[in-house]
Design a protein around this motif. Structure first.
Motif, PDB file in Angstrom:
ATOM      1  N   ASN A 203      -7.682   4.923  -4.076  1.00  0.00           N
ATOM      2  CA  ASN A 203      -6.312   5.097  -4.660  1.00  0.00           C
ATOM      3  C   ASN A 203      -6.153   5.633  -5.987  1.00  0.00           C
ATOM      4  O   ASN A 203      -6.676   4.890  -6.883  1.00  0.00           O
ATOM      5  CB  ASN A 203      -5.275   3.900  -4.533  1.00  0.00           C
ATOM      6  CG  ASN A 203      -3.820   4.026  -5.118  1.00  0.00           C
ATOM      7  OD1 ASN A 203      -3.565   5.110  -4.896  1.00  0.00           O
ATOM      8  ND2 ASN A 203      -3.454   2.950  -5.519  1.00  0.00           N
TER       9      ASN A 203
ATOM     10  N   ILE B  24      -4.457   7.327  -9.478  1.00  0.00           N
ATOM     11  CA  ILE B  24      -3.284   7.526  -9.983  1.00  0.00           C
ATOM     12  C   ILE B  24      -3.454   8.171 -11.304  1.00  0.00           C
ATOM     13  O   ILE B  24      -4.133   7.752 -12.003  1.00  0.00           O
ATOM     14  CB  ILE B  24      -2.435   6.455 -10.155  1.00  0.00           C
ATOM     15  CG1 ILE B  24      -2.462   5.539  -8.938  1.00  0.00           C
ATOM     16  CG2 ILE B  24      -0.872   6.545 -10.763  1.00  0.00           C
ATOM     17  CD1 ILE B  24      -1.470   4.364  -8.859  1.00  0.00           C
TER      18      ILE B  24
ATOM     19  N   ALA C 200       3.054   0.358 -15.701  1.00  0.00           N
ATOM     20  CA  ALA C 200       3.370   0.713 -14.269  1.00  0.00           C
ATOM     21  C   ALA C 200       2.343   0.878 -13.311  1.00  0.00           C
ATOM     22  O   ALA C 200       2.410   0.344 -12.161  1.00  0.00           O
ATOM     23  CB  ALA C 200       4.721   1.796 -13.996  1.00  0.00           C
ATOM     24  N   ILE C 201       1.570   1.708 -13.702  1.00  0.00           N
ATOM     25  CA  ILE C 201       0.204   2.121 -12.781  1.00  0.00           C
ATOM     26  C   ILE C 201      -0.556   0.801 -12.313  1.00  0.00           C
ATOM     27  O   ILE C 201      -0.965   0.618 -11.367  1.00  0.00           O
ATOM     28  CB  ILE C 201      -0.656   3.244 -13.453  1.00  0.00           C
ATOM     29  CG1 ILE C 201       0.215   4.448 -13.602  1.00  0.00           C
ATOM     30  CG2 ILE C 201      -2.028   3.070 -12.975  1.00  0.00           C
ATOM     31  CD1 ILE C 201      -0.618   5.486 -14.331  1.00  0.00           C
TER      32      ILE C 201
ATOM     33  N   ARG D 179       0.546  -1.974 -11.811  1.00  0.00           N
ATOM     34  CA  ARG D 179       0.993  -2.860 -10.759  1.00  0.00           C
ATOM     35  C   ARG D 179       1.003  -1.954  -9.262  1.00  0.00           C
ATOM     36  O   ARG D 179       1.422  -2.593  -8.462  1.00  0.00           O
ATOM     37  CB  ARG D 179       2.470  -3.233 -10.961  1.00  0.00           C
ATOM     38  CG  ARG D 179       2.667  -3.922 -12.346  1.00  0.00           C
ATOM     39  CD  ARG D 179       4.234  -4.058 -12.830  1.00  0.00           C
ATOM     40  NE  ARG D 179       4.523  -4.841 -13.953  1.00  0.00           N
ATOM     41  CZ  ARG D 179       5.450  -4.738 -14.652  1.00  0.00           C
ATOM     42  NH1 ARG D 179       6.554  -3.956 -14.545  1.00  0.00           N
ATOM     43  NH2 ARG D 179       5.580  -5.551 -15.821  1.00  0.00           N
ATOM     44  N   HIS D 180       0.517  -0.782  -9.447  1.00  0.00           N
ATOM     45  CA  HIS D 180       0.597  -0.190  -8.177  1.00  0.00           C
ATOM     46  C   HIS D 180      -0.791  -0.008  -7.693  1.00  0.00           C
ATOM     47  O   HIS D 180      -1.255   0.779  -6.726  1.00  0.00           O
ATOM     48  CB  HIS D 180       0.979   1.409  -8.447  1.00  0.00           C
ATOM     49  CG  HIS D 180       1.921   1.881  -7.783  1.00  0.00           C
ATOM     50  ND1 HIS D 180       3.026   1.434  -7.190  1.00  0.00           N
ATOM     51  CD2 HIS D 180       1.616   2.981  -6.736  1.00  0.00           C
ATOM     52  CE1 HIS D 180       3.883   2.219  -6.670  1.00  0.00           C
ATOM     53  NE2 HIS D 180       2.720   3.307  -6.119  1.00  0.00           N
ATOM     54  N   ASP D 181      -1.705  -0.921  -7.641  1.00  0.00           N
ATOM     55  CA  ASP D 181      -2.957  -1.116  -7.236  1.00  0.00           C
ATOM     56  C   ASP D 181      -3.955   0.024  -7.086  1.00  0.00           C
ATOM     57  O   ASP D 181      -4.450   0.493  -6.043  1.00  0.00           O
ATOM     58  CB  ASP D 181      -2.675  -1.339  -5.562  1.00  0.00           C
ATOM     59  CG  ASP D 181      -4.211  -1.838  -4.874  1.00  0.00           C
ATOM     60  OD1 ASP D 181      -5.009  -2.524  -5.627  1.00  0.00           O
ATOM     61  OD2 ASP D 181      -4.185  -1.903  -3.545  1.00  0.00           O
ATOM     62  N   PRO D 182      -4.251   0.568  -8.228  1.00  0.00           N
ATOM     63  CA  PRO D 182      -5.142   1.759  -8.367  1.00  0.00           C
ATOM     64  C   PRO D 182      -6.569   1.501  -8.299  1.00  0.00           C
ATOM     65  O   PRO D 182      -6.909   0.329  -8.727  1.00  0.00           O
ATOM     66  CB  PRO D 182      -4.622   2.040  -9.880  1.00  0.00           C
ATOM     67  CG  PRO D 182      -4.482   0.782 -10.430  1.00  0.00           C
ATOM     68  CD  PRO D 182      -3.648   0.270  -9.622  1.00  0.00           C
TER      69      PRO D 182
END
Length: 360
Positions: free
Chosen positions: A169, A171, A203-204, A206-209
């Motif tokens: 993943n 980002i 924010a990133i 928290r987005h499982d990168p």
């Protein structure tokens, strides 16, 4: 004949893409303006425009890039994407106020061209090192070099490999987004909307990168953001303007990055340059702008500072003593010339910057 600004702008862009130009320069003169294309490392004159044509073209491109068309007293930056002959082209625009007029430079960024890492590098071993570093689960990989050294192209190729081949993943946090790709998530800094580097990173995370790109380290804030992201246990890629790998370390410390954090997070500093390959089809290896080999004319050479030499360099930079011995950019360029991969003129182009390295 009525001058059509849209047709003239499209004509100039088509011509630049046909010649594999990376930049378009609009430079005002006393009686006219000259349009140059940067092809490889040379500026080639292509058009002569009247002041009226120049002003309308600059206004047109500023409007397309959402810049203030009425402001001519301060530098501005903007970007937009256009479709030329079925190709999506990103354009990063910069204006500079001069005494009586404005100068404009347009960086051309083809959006649909993602060359594999192995096609970018002059030496296969360099690609092997980059791809091996990408498999690391966390840490900071930093690409260093001046404007036009190919850092952005290399970064996007590495991101594409991470997303498509390694199934991670990915980002990005950029200002602005330079190349759009559907294989990873891209976030653009927008301070008016409250999306700063700090807020974007929060924010990133928290987005499982798995992999995070911080577009460019320009100041103390972005330097600390990149290091902080690596400290959270993610793999972070970024770029920095510096002459070489050691210079990048000095810049990071000048930006306020903590030495102890760099020792924990920094995996590798890769200084990069683009060199001109010898053409097998043209006399003396020098291509004309119309040679079909021009599309693959340039290749990247790297110096890698990682492992024990990197730790020794960090200690040396902190204590202000000792030099670290590792394969340098000068040595890589000299090797390419000796093997016949690179034209001999590249030695003259780089010798001023890397004289001490090449003597070795």
């Amino acid at each position: 004949m009525i001058f059509s600004v849209e047709k003239r702008a499209e004509e100039i862009l088509r011509s630049a893409l046909r010649l594999h130009a990376t930049d378009i320069h609009i430079s005002p003169r006393s009686r006219h303006a000259a349009v140059y294309f940067r092809v490889l490392h040379r500026l080639l004159p292509r058009y002569t425009l009247s002041h009226e044509e120049t002003e309308r073209l600059i206004t047109y491109w500023k409007f397309k890039a959402s810049m203030d068309i009425g402001e001519k007293r301060r530098p501005q930056n903007g970007s937009f994407t256009a479709e030329i002959d079925g190709r999506k082209i990103g354009m990063r625009i910069s204006t500079l106020p001069l005494v009586f007029s404005e100068s404009m430079v347009i960086r051309l960024l083809p959006q649909d061209e993602f060359r594999p890492v192995r096609q970018l590098t002059l030496y296969p071993k360099s690609a092997d090192i980059l791809l091996r570093l990408l498999k690391r689960p966390h840490g900071l990989i930093l690409l260093a070099g001046p404007t036009g050294s190919g850092k952005t192209t290399t970064l996007y190729s590495l991101l594409y490999h991470s997303a498509v081949e390694l199934k991670r993943n990915v980002i990005t946090l950029e200002d602005p987004v330079e190349k759009y790709n559907e294989n990873f998530l891209q976030m653009q800094v927008n301070e008016k909307a409250g999306i700063t580097y700090a807020a974007g990173l929060k924010a990133i995370l928290r987005h499982d990168p798995d992999v995070i790109l911080i577009g460019e380290i320009r100041d103390a804030e972005t330097a600390k953001i990149a290091v902080r992201a690596a400290l959270t246990g993610h793999l972070v890629l970024s770029s920095l303007h510096a002459k070489n790998s050691l210079g990048a370390l000095y810049r990071l410390l000048e930006f306020g990055a903590a030495w102890s954090d760099l020792r924990q997070t920094l995996l590798c500093v890769c200084a990069q340059r683009l060199v001109e390959r010898s053409c097998p089809l043209c006399p003396d290896g020098r291509c004309s702008p119309y040679c079909h080999h021009m599309a693959n004319k340039r290749a990247a050479v790297f110096e890698f500072l990682f492992g024990n030499p990197l730790q020794e360099a960090l200690d040396g930079v902190r204590e202000g003593k000792g030099e670290v011995r590792f394969p340098t950019l000068g040595a890589a360029i000299n090797k390419g010339i000796a093997l016949g991969f690179i034209r001999k003129e590249e030695y003259e182009r780089w010798v001023e910057n890397f004289a001490e390295e090449m003597e070795g």
